[in-house]
Design a protein around this motif. Structure first.
Motif, short mmCIF file in Angstrom:
data_model
loop_
_atom_site.label_atom_id
_atom_site.label_comp_id
_atom_site.label_asym_id
_atom_site.label_seq_id
_atom_site.Cartn_x
_atom_site.Cartn_y
_atom_site.Cartn_z
N MET A 167 -13.12 -13.39 -0.17
CA MET A 167 -12.82 -12.21 -0.99
C MET A 167 -11.62 -11.45 -0.42
SD MET A 167 -16.67 -10.88 -1.84
CE MET A 167 -16.15 -9.40 -2.69
N ALA A 168 -11.52 -11.38 0.89
CA ALA A 168 -10.40 -10.69 1.53
C ALA A 168 -9.08 -11.38 1.17
CB ALA A 168 -10.59 -10.66 3.04
N PHE A 169 -9.04 -12.70 1.21
CA PHE A 169 -7.81 -13.42 0.84
C PHE A 169 -7.50 -13.25 -0.65
CE2 PHE A 169 -8.29 -15.98 4.83
CZ PHE A 169 -7.09 -15.58 5.39
N GLU A 170 -8.53 -13.21 -1.49
CA GLU A 170 -8.32 -12.94 -2.92
C GLU A 170 -7.72 -11.55 -3.11
OE1 GLU A 170 -12.05 -13.50 -4.98
OE2 GLU A 170 -12.23 -15.55 -4.24
N ASN A 171 -8.25 -10.58 -2.38
CA ASN A 171 -7.73 -9.22 -2.47
C ASN A 171 -6.29 -9.14 -2.01
OD1 ASN A 171 -10.19 -8.30 -3.44
ND2 ASN A 171 -10.91 -7.59 -1.45
N LEU A 172 -5.95 -9.83 -0.91
CA LEU A 172 -4.56 -9.85 -0.44
C LEU A 172 -3.64 -10.49 -1.48
CD1 LEU A 172 -4.79 -10.82 3.34
CD2 LEU A 172 -3.97 -8.66 2.39
N SER A 173 -4.10 -11.57 -2.08
CA SER A 173 -3.29 -12.24 -3.12
C SER A 173 -3.06 -11.32 -4.31
CB SER A 173 -3.97 -13.53 -3.59
OG SER A 173 -3.90 -14.51 -2.59
N ARG A 174 -4.10 -10.63 -4.74
CA ARG A 174 -3.96 -9.72 -5.87
C ARG A 174 -3.00 -8.59 -5.53
NH1 ARG A 174 -8.88 -8.80 -6.62
NH2 ARG A 174 -9.03 -6.92 -5.36
N GLU A 175 -3.15 -8.03 -4.33
CA GLU A 175 -2.26 -6.95 -3.92
C GLU A 175 -0.82 -7.44 -3.82
OE1 GLU A 175 -1.26 -3.15 -3.27
OE2 GLU A 175 -3.33 -3.78 -3.64
N MET A 176 -0.62 -8.63 -3.27
CA MET A 176 0.72 -9.18 -3.15
C MET A 176 1.34 -9.39 -4.53
SD MET A 176 2.83 -10.07 -0.73
CE MET A 176 4.38 -9.82 -1.53
N LYS A 185 0.32 -2.44 4.94
CA LYS A 185 1.26 -3.40 4.32
C LYS A 185 1.48 -4.64 5.17
CE LYS A 185 3.97 0.10 1.89
NZ LYS A 185 3.42 1.36 2.39
N SER A 186 1.42 -4.48 6.49
CA SER A 186 1.69 -5.62 7.37
C SER A 186 0.71 -6.76 7.13
CB SER A 186 1.66 -5.18 8.83
OG SER A 186 0.39 -4.68 9.18
N SER A 187 -0.47 -6.46 6.63
CA SER A 187 -1.46 -7.52 6.37
C SER A 187 -1.01 -8.47 5.27
CB SER A 187 -2.81 -6.93 6.01
OG SER A 187 -2.75 -6.26 4.77
N LEU A 188 -0.07 -8.04 4.43
CA LEU A 188 0.38 -8.90 3.34
C LEU A 188 1.12 -10.14 3.84
CD1 LEU A 188 1.34 -6.20 0.71
CD2 LEU A 188 -0.62 -7.76 0.67
N ILE A 189 1.50 -10.16 5.11
CA ILE A 189 2.09 -11.36 5.69
C ILE A 189 1.10 -12.52 5.64
CG2 ILE A 189 1.44 -10.95 8.10
CD1 ILE A 189 4.89 -12.19 7.09
#
Length: 138
Positions: A44-53, A78-82
């Motif tokens: 879910m965390a990776f899905e959330n990062l993808s959606r945010e990106m 924002k740095s987590s979007l890497i």
């Protein structure tokens, strides 16, 4: 819950609280309360990062013929979007690929094309200065 990315950097599972500003590390107690497995929470965390990106505007400025990209999002880290699985898909057309990155604080991520490997010399001083003043330095 954390996963080592390198000797000095860990990926940490966090929860963005409802106010959209405060972040808390996910603990076993939190997962038990939500009835989520660690694997499901991580997915879910990776899905959330993808959606945010996908919803993040990629902006840039030209410096010495190099595009210095930065991310326009309300995400307080924002740095987590890497780590976003779709980072390449979202930035390649604007900044190129592969990329170099600098993240002086959890709220800043600078990106530029890796072919400009000496560019860190141009932005490094500003990144170090920003890191020294940061509330949440990396």
């Amino acid at each position: 819950y954390r996963t080592a990315i390198s000797d000095r950097v860990d990926r940490v599972l966090v929860l963005l609280l409802e106010d959209g500003k405060n972040i808390t590390w996910v603990s076993p107690k939190i997962l038990a309360k939500t009835a989520l497995s660690l694997d499901k929470a991580g997915a879910m965390a990776f899905e959330n990062l993808s959606r945010e990106m996908k919803n993040t505007k990629i902006e840039f400025s030209e410096m010495d013929g190099v595009r210095l990209g930065y991310l326009n999002t309300t995400l307080p880290f924002k740095s987590s979007l890497i780590l976003a699985p779709n980072l390449k898909q979202c930035v390649e057309a604007t900044l190129g690929w592969p990329l170099m990155a600098a993240a002086p604080d959890r709220d800043f991520l600078y990106l530029w094309a890796a072919r400009h490997d000496k560019f860190i010399n141009r932005v490094g001083g500003g990144v170090v200065e920003q890191n020294a003043k940061a509330s949440y330095p990396l």
